[in-house]
Design a protein around this motif. Structure first.
Motif, PDB file in Angstrom:
ATOM      1  N   ALA A   1       0.822  -1.203   0.000  1.00 28.55           N
ATOM      2  CA  ALA A   1       0.000   0.000   0.000  1.00 28.55           C
ATOM      3  C   ALA A   1       0.857   1.255   0.000  1.00 28.55           C
ATOM      4  O   ALA A   1       1.934   1.284   0.596  1.00 28.55           O
ATOM      5  N   VAL A   2       0.355   2.277  -0.674  1.00 26.16           N
ATOM      6  CA  VAL A   2       0.948   3.612  -0.610  1.00 26.16           C
ATOM      7  C   VAL A   2      -0.091   4.520   0.041  1.00 26.16           C
ATOM      8  O   VAL A   2      -1.219   4.630  -0.453  1.00 26.16           O
ATOM      9  N   ILE A   3       0.278   5.137   1.152  1.00 25.60           N
ATOM     10  CA  ILE A   3      -0.653   5.951   1.931  1.00 25.60           C
ATOM     11  C   ILE A   3      -0.206   7.403   1.907  1.00 25.60           C
ATOM     12  O   ILE A   3       0.965   7.699   2.126  1.00 25.60           O
TER      13      ILE A   3
ATOM     14  N   SER B   1     -10.098  19.590  14.165  1.00 27.19           N
ATOM     15  CA  SER B   1      -9.245  19.615  12.981  1.00 27.19           C
ATOM     16  C   SER B   1      -9.441  18.339  12.180  1.00 27.19           C
ATOM     17  O   SER B   1      -9.941  17.332  12.695  1.00 27.19           O
ATOM     18  N   PHE B   2      -9.025  18.398  10.922  1.00 28.14           N
ATOM     19  CA  PHE B   2      -9.279  17.287  10.009  1.00 28.14           C
ATOM     20  C   PHE B   2      -8.011  16.899   9.250  1.00 28.14           C
ATOM     21  O   PHE B   2      -7.119  17.730   9.030  1.00 28.14           O
ATOM     22  N   ALA B   3      -7.946  15.635   8.857  1.00 30.95           N
ATOM     23  CA  ALA B   3      -6.870  15.148   7.993  1.00 30.95           C
ATOM     24  C   ALA B   3      -7.468  14.110   7.049  1.00 30.95           C
ATOM     25  O   ALA B   3      -8.356  13.341   7.431  1.00 30.95           O
ATOM     26  N   ALA B   4      -6.987  14.115   5.822  1.00 32.27           N
ATOM     27  CA  ALA B   4      -7.467  13.168   4.816  1.00 32.27           C
ATOM     28  C   ALA B   4      -6.443  12.063   4.625  1.00 32.27           C
ATOM     29  O   ALA B   4      -5.244  12.319   4.546  1.00 32.27           O
ATOM     30  N   VAL B   5      -6.921  10.824   4.557  1.00 33.24           N
ATOM     31  CA  VAL B   5      -6.058   9.666   4.331  1.00 33.24           C
ATOM     32  C   VAL B   5      -6.439   9.021   3.006  1.00 33.24           C
ATOM     33  O   VAL B   5      -7.611   8.712   2.764  1.00 33.24           O
ATOM     34  N   GLU B   6      -5.457   8.865   2.135  1.00 34.63           N
ATOM     35  CA  GLU B   6      -5.653   8.217   0.836  1.00 34.63           C
ATOM     36  C   GLU B   6      -4.808   6.949   0.804  1.00 34.63           C
ATOM     37  O   GLU B   6      -3.632   6.978   1.183  1.00 34.63           O
ATOM     38  N   VAL B   7      -5.399   5.841   0.373  1.00 35.28           N
ATOM     39  CA  VAL B   7      -4.679   4.568   0.292  1.00 35.28           C
ATOM     40  C   VAL B   7      -4.815   4.022  -1.122  1.00 35.28           C
ATOM     41  O   VAL B   7      -5.928   3.869  -1.634  1.00 35.28           O
ATOM     42  N   ILE B   8      -3.683   3.729  -1.758  1.00 36.80           N
ATOM     43  CA  ILE B   8      -3.700   3.174  -3.116  1.00 36.80           C
ATOM     44  C   ILE B   8      -2.803   1.947  -3.161  1.00 36.80           C
ATOM     45  O   ILE B   8      -1.880   1.808  -2.365  1.00 36.80           O
TER      46      ILE B   8
END
Length: 372
Positions: free
Chosen positions: A127-129, A215-222
């Motif tokens: 995985a690439v995060i 507060s917010f954070a976005a996590v993307e997993v490919i």
């Protein structure tokens, strides 16, 4: 605590293991191992290093999978003997050991059951995060860094190698964004349920008035692209910029223009890499991640088209998928599965397996409902 009814529970363990063996297809797995062992024994294997690493990694993974299943069968047999002996000798200590082993076996079976749900096309990949700070200023940047540590600690607990590929530091504290790789079989399938918007609620350590901050954070997993994937990107579709790598506070950590920013012109997707030592290495790493993102985008577009044809255009994932509340109470809750933990410190220290397992089971149920 109620005594365990081993006469009923042991057959249940065997039944669960039998179901897992059917889904896993032990015979096919054994055949796959034999095939890989034949490839690995080829004296010319290491003439192609990339292929050799693929073969040896696949062999190691397949052997480990088979070992997990077969060893569980032996442990259930041993448990049955432990229970019989403790009953015959009226040995309370031996019975307690049997109860502890029963709990351990059941946990292992639950983990294997979850693994059988990872049947997507790219689930077996590494995985690439990418984590990006969202709304919330410096608190969001700090939150992004907290999430990075959480996932790195999770990988460390499992013995999975990780590699930070690109880091963009915030001016005051924390991270604007970070991209890292988790190299392990099924890393993508496992961690893909972590994708989405994460929310943190706490008394801000950066607010001198001690106010509560969201507060917010976005996590993307490919999934990580492999050389066998057919994703070709014409050179005229890529814009490549080079720049000098930098560290926290803008301090230079490299005196040459080795960092690479790659832009896919048709889609606007941007990938930056700066953690390798040379421009060539960063460019190669950026291209792999770009290919991975375009591959995933292609699959998402195909899935969206299928949903539209089926008349189902609702989104399966909400914008906000998990809340980490540190004030006025202590709670981490997944808003999709409703699974929650009351110890945020342990969660931020990488103890997120229960969240991940619940997410995988939830996703499988959503898939069943959409197929119905």
């Amino acid at each position: 605590m109620a005594a365990i009814d081993f006469s009923a529970e042991i057959p249940h363990l065997r039944s669960t293991l039998s179901s897992i063996e059917q889904v896993t297809d032990v015979s096919a797995l054994e055949a796959r191992i034999a095939e890989l062992e034949k490839e690995a024994s080829d004296q010319n294997l290491w003439d192609d290093v990339d292929n050799a690493q693929r073969v040896t990694s696949a062999l190691s993974h397949a052997q480990a999978e088979l070992r997990r299943v077969t060893e569980l069968g032996q442990r259930i047999d041993d448990l049955e003997i432990m229970v019989e002996l403790s009953a015959e000798e009226n040995d309370a200590e031996a019975l307690a050991e049997a109860e502890a082993e029963f709990a351990a076996i059941r946990k292992s079976l639950d983990e294997l059951e979850v693994r059988t749900l990872l049947s997507g096309e790219y689930d077996e990949r590494s995985a690439v995060i990418t984590i990006r700070a969202g709304a919330g200023g410096v608190d969001a940047a700090d939150f992004a860094e907290m999430l990075l540590r959480m996932y790195l600690r999770w990988a460390e607990r499992h013995g999975y190698p990780t590699k930070v590929m690109d880091t963009s530091y915030a001016e005051e504290a924390g991270l604007k964004s970070v991209t890292f790789e988790v190299s392990a079989p099924f890393a993508y399938g496992t961690l893909s349920v972590e994708g989405g918007t994460h929310r943190l609620v706490r008394i801000s350590p950066f607010d001198n008035q001690g106010r509560r901050q969201t507060s917010f954070a976005a996590v993307e997993v490919i999934p990580l692209i492999e050389s066998t994937d057919s994703i070709e990107i014409p050179e005229n579709e890529l814009k490549i910029d080079v720049f000098r790598s930098s560290g926290p506070g803008g301090q230079s950590v490299n005196t040459t223009d080795s960092a690479v920013r790659m832009t896919h012109i048709p889609t606007g997707i941007v990938v930056s890499m700066q953690d390798e030592k040379s421009q060539i290495q960063n460019r190669a790493a950026a291209l792999r991640v770009m290919q991975s993102r375009l591959l995933l985008l292609k699959k998402q577009q195909e899935a969206a088209e299928r949903k539209e044809l089926a008349g189902d255009v609702k989104a399966s994932w909400g914008d906000q998928m998990r809340s980490y509340v540190l004030n006025p109470y202590q709670m981490v809750k997944d808003l999709r599965t409703e699974y929650q933990e009351g110890n945020p410190s342990s969660v931020f220290d990488g103890e997120i397996d229960e969240f991940i397992d619940a997410g995988i089971r939830w996703r499988a149920e959503q898939g069943k409902e959409s197929d119905a």
